[in-house]
Write an enzyme that holds these catalytic residues in place. Structure first.
Site, mmCIF file in Angstrom:
data_model
loop_
_atom_site.group_PDB
_atom_site.id
_atom_site.type_symbol
_atom_site.label_atom_id
_atom_site.label_comp_id
_atom_site.label_asym_id
_atom_site.label_seq_id
_atom_site.Cartn_x
_atom_site.Cartn_y
_atom_site.Cartn_z
ATOM 1 N N CYS A 11 0.746 -1.572 0.174
ATOM 2 C CA CYS A 11 0.096 -0.142 0.134
ATOM 3 C C CYS A 11 0.915 1.432 0.102
ATOM 4 O O CYS A 11 1.207 1.619 0.896
ATOM 5 C CB CYS A 11 -1.534 0.281 1.271
ATOM 6 S SG CYS A 11 -2.470 1.275 1.123
ATOM 7 N N ASN A 22 -6.311 -5.991 -8.076
ATOM 8 C CA ASN A 22 -7.119 -4.223 -8.139
ATOM 9 C C ASN A 22 -7.218 -3.720 -9.423
ATOM 10 O O ASN A 22 -6.328 -4.360 -10.036
ATOM 11 C CB ASN A 22 -5.818 -3.203 -7.704
ATOM 12 C CG ASN A 22 -6.054 -3.423 -5.914
ATOM 13 O OD1 ASN A 22 -6.334 -3.262 -4.919
ATOM 14 N ND2 ASN A 22 -4.135 -4.693 -5.892
ATOM 15 N N CYS A 66 -4.352 5.442 -5.028
ATOM 16 C CA CYS A 66 -4.660 3.985 -4.909
ATOM 17 C C CYS A 66 -2.325 4.095 -5.673
ATOM 18 O O CYS A 66 -2.754 3.974 -6.716
ATOM 19 C CB CYS A 66 -5.031 2.579 -5.531
ATOM 20 S SG CYS A 66 -3.764 1.153 -4.964
HETATM 21 N N1 LIG Z 1 -3.940 1.744 -1.582
HETATM 22 C C1 LIG Z 1 -3.275 1.355 -1.803
HETATM 23 C C2 LIG Z 1 -3.251 -0.482 -1.661
HETATM 24 C C3 LIG Z 1 -4.301 -1.144 -1.635
HETATM 25 C C4 LIG Z 1 -4.297 -2.916 -2.329
HETATM 26 C C5 LIG Z 1 -5.207 -3.444 -2.211
HETATM 27 N N2 LIG Z 1 -6.620 -2.522 -1.912
HETATM 28 C C6 LIG Z 1 -4.741 -4.597 -2.223
HETATM 29 O O1 LIG Z 1 -4.512 -5.334 -3.103
HETATM 30 O O2 LIG Z 1 -5.911 -4.968 -1.986
HETATM 31 C C7 LIG Z 1 -2.295 2.466 -2.221
HETATM 32 O O3 LIG Z 1 -1.441 3.112 -2.450
HETATM 33 O O4 LIG Z 1 -1.316 1.453 -2.649
#
Ligand SMILES: N[C@H](CCC[C@H](N)C(=O)O)C(=O)O
Length: 293
Positions: free
Chosen positions: A76, A197, A224
Site C-alpha cells: 500500500c 486491483n 491507490c
Molecule cells: N491503497 C493502496 C493499495 C491497497 C491494495 C489493496 N487494495 C490490495 O492489493 O488488496 C495503495 O496506495 O497502494
C-alpha cells in the site's frame, strides 16, 4: 478486550488510512475490528497500516496492511507514506526500512514534507500476478467486459507490485466509465485467483496519465499508490510513456519513477487528521482530547 493501541487517522491523497501502533505487543488487529472501524463514518478507512516490531534484522518495523473488508494486502503505497510521516514526527528521523508481505522497502521524508517510497521491482510473469492461465505477454491480456462485439473495457495490462493489478487503457475521460459497476466483476474475475486491483487509465502525454482505481478488498478509492506505480510501469512497457511520470489519481498527483535499477519510486504527500486509541480485538475506539499531543 485487548490493551488499547494508539492510532492516527490519516490520508494519502484521499486514500483513507489508519496507522495503528502495534509495537511492543504480540497480537494483531483482528479482521472483525477492521470491519467495525470501517463501518464507523468517523474512522472509515481503505487500509489499516499496523506498525509492528521488526521481524528481520536491518528493518525498522514489520507493517501489516489490512483492507477495509478485513483481508490482508501485500502493498500500500499511500499508507506507507502515512507511516513514514507518523514515524518521522515521532522520531525526528527521515529514512526508514520496512518489511511488508511484498518484501522489504525503503522510504524517506524530504525537506518539503513529500515522501518517497521505493516500492521495489515490478513483476510481469503470469504466475507472479497471479493469473489463472498462462499468458506469454502480460503487456496485454485477453479479458473484456461489456458486449462481446463492442467491449466497454478490454485487453488490460497486468502487473504485480507485490499485489495484483490490471490496467485497462481508455480513450475517454476516466469518469465516464461505471467503475463501481465493472470493478467488482473484474476484481473477482476467475482469471485472477487472488483477485486484483482494477484501474482504468487515460494516457495524456508521455509524462501524464489519469487513473481511477477499484481496489481489491476496498472498492473505489480516491488514490491507490501501488496502482499508480503499476500503471506507470505498464505504460512504459508499452512504450507509451517515459520513465518519470505524473499519475493523476482522483485525490491529486503522484510522481512515479521507474529507475534504471528496476525499482519503482513513488513520491507524494501524507496528511494527519486525528489521533486516538483502538481496541485491536473489537475495533472500539476513542478520540484523543484536543490539544493533547
Ligand atoms: N491503497 C493502496 C493499495 C491497497 C491494495 C489493496 N487494495 C490490495 O492489493 O488488496 C495503495 O496506495 O497502494
Amino acid at each position: 478486550m485487548a490493551a488499547p493501541a494508539p492510532f492516527a487517522k490519516m490520508n494519502g491523497l484521499g486514500n483513507q488510512i489508519i496507522v495503528a501502533d502495534m509495537r511492543g505487543r504480540a497480537d494483531r488487529i483482528a479482521p472483525a475490528a477492521a470491519i467495525a472501524l470501517a463501518g464507523d463514518p468517523a474512522t472509515a478507512f481503505d487500509q489499516i497500516m499496523a506498525i509492528h516490531d521488526p521481524r528481520v534484522q536491518g528493518t525498522d518495523n514489520y507493517i501489516e496492511i489490512i483492507n477495509c473488508d478485513g483481508t490482508q494486502a501485500q502493498a500500500c503505497g499511500n499508507g506507507t507514506r502515512c507511516v513514514v510521516q507518523a514515524l518521522a514526527a515521532e522520531t525526528g528521523r527521515s529514512a526508514f526500512t520496512f518489511q511488508t508481505l511484498a518484501g522489504i522497502l525503503t522510504a524517506q521524508e524530504h525537506a518539503d514534507g513529500l515522501i518517497s517510497v521505493d516500492m521495489g521491482e515490478p513483476r510481469f510473469g503470469w504466475q507472479d500476478i497471479p493469473l489463472a492461465e498462462e499468458f506469454h505477454d502480460t503487456r496485454m491480456i485477453e479479458l473484456q467486459i461489456g458486449p462481446i462485439d463492442a467491449p466497454v473495457l478490454h485487453s488490460p495490462s497486468v502487473v504485480s507490485m507485490g499485489n495484483p493489478h490490471a490496467i485497462f487503457w481508455v480513450d475517454r475521460d476516466v469518469w465516464s466509465y461505471d467503475l463501481d459497476r465493472f470493478g467488482p466483476l473484474l476484481e473477482n474475475h476467475p482469471i485472477f485467483p487472488e483477485r486484483a486491483n482494477i484501474s482504468i487509465a487515460q494516457i495524456r502525454s508521455r509524462s501524464e496519465v489519469t487513473i481511477r482505481t477499484w481496489e481489491r478488498g476496498a472498492g473505489l478509492t480516491r488514490a491507490c499508490g501501488s496502482a499508480a506505480c503499476a500503471t506507470a510501469v505498464a505504460a512504459i512497457r508499452l512504450r507509451r510513456m517515459d520513465r518519470q511520470v505524473t499519475v493523476h489519481v482522483p485525490g491529486g498527483p503522484l510522481g512515479i519513477e521507474w529507475r534504471d535499477d528496476n525499482h519503482v519510486v513513488m513520491t507524494g504527500p501524507a496528511e494527519w487528521e486525528f489521533s486516538g486509541t483502538l481496541d485491536p480485538a473489537t475495533g472500539a475506539w476513542t478520540r484523543d482530547t484536543e490539544g493533547v499531543a
